[in-house]
Design an enzyme around this catalytic site. Sequence first.
Site, short mmCIF file in Angstrom:
data_model
loop_
_atom_site.label_atom_id
_atom_site.label_comp_id
_atom_site.label_asym_id
_atom_site.label_seq_id
_atom_site.Cartn_x
_atom_site.Cartn_y
_atom_site.Cartn_z
N HIS A 19 0.82 -1.22 0.00
CA HIS A 19 0.00 0.00 0.00
C HIS A 19 0.86 1.27 0.00
CE1 HIS A 19 -4.19 0.81 -0.10
NE2 HIS A 19 -4.41 1.05 1.17
N ASN A 63 -6.73 6.31 3.98
CA ASN A 63 -8.16 6.55 3.80
C ASN A 63 -8.58 8.01 3.94
OD1 ASN A 63 -8.18 3.82 3.50
ND2 ASN A 63 -9.34 3.39 5.35
N ASP A 86 -0.85 2.47 -5.31
CA ASP A 86 -0.88 1.03 -5.60
C ASP A 86 -2.20 0.69 -6.28
OD1 ASP A 86 -2.01 1.65 -2.89
OD2 ASP A 86 -2.63 -0.44 -3.02
N ASN A 107 -9.51 3.37 -1.38
CA ASN A 107 -9.99 4.34 -0.40
C ASN A 107 -9.23 5.66 -0.40
OD1 ASN A 107 -12.13 2.76 0.50
ND2 ASN A 107 -10.82 1.68 1.96
#
Length: 184
Positions: A19, A63, A86, A107
């Site tokens: 991530h 997020n 990513d 997100n």
Amino acid sequence: MTLVAGLGNIGKEYENTRHNVGFMLIDSMLQDGGYSDVSSAKFQGELYKKGSLLLLKPSTYMNASGKSLKAVSDFYKPEHIIVVHDELDIAFGAMRFKHGGSSGGHNGIKSIDSLIGNSYDRVRIGIGRGDKGEKNVISYVLGEFDNSEMTQLNKILSHAKEAVLALANSGDIAAISSKFTLKA
């Protein structure tokens, strides 16, 4: 002015996770030197400047990445925004370019779109879904690259850095896409 935002999560435990490829790219760009740290609490992230190029690593966690991008955008008013992140739906080893479009369930992108819209360029670095299609997406994206992946990732990030700098200079996503897209 061009703002390049690399998405990721802050903290040592996330450093080498899938991530965090956006953060990894920004770190790679910073190694070239010449950037001034212009970070401020109001930007909610690490912000660096070199000429008319801004590099951002949001400290809001993935997020809520939009909060940091909005703060920097409101202050600097960049003409061009590039977001590096990513992408599960692209095989590891591949890289794609896109202007606007949907979040695809990412997100960090959802957060950015909700606060500044989706009129920005995206550099999507493929992380794939793992050998077994990885049923638990969260543990997969927050998992670390293995040694063989890290070797390949270093080459991908070098290529991505060249592509981002070319995109920042030209602003022509179609030309950059045809020249720098990687297939796995």
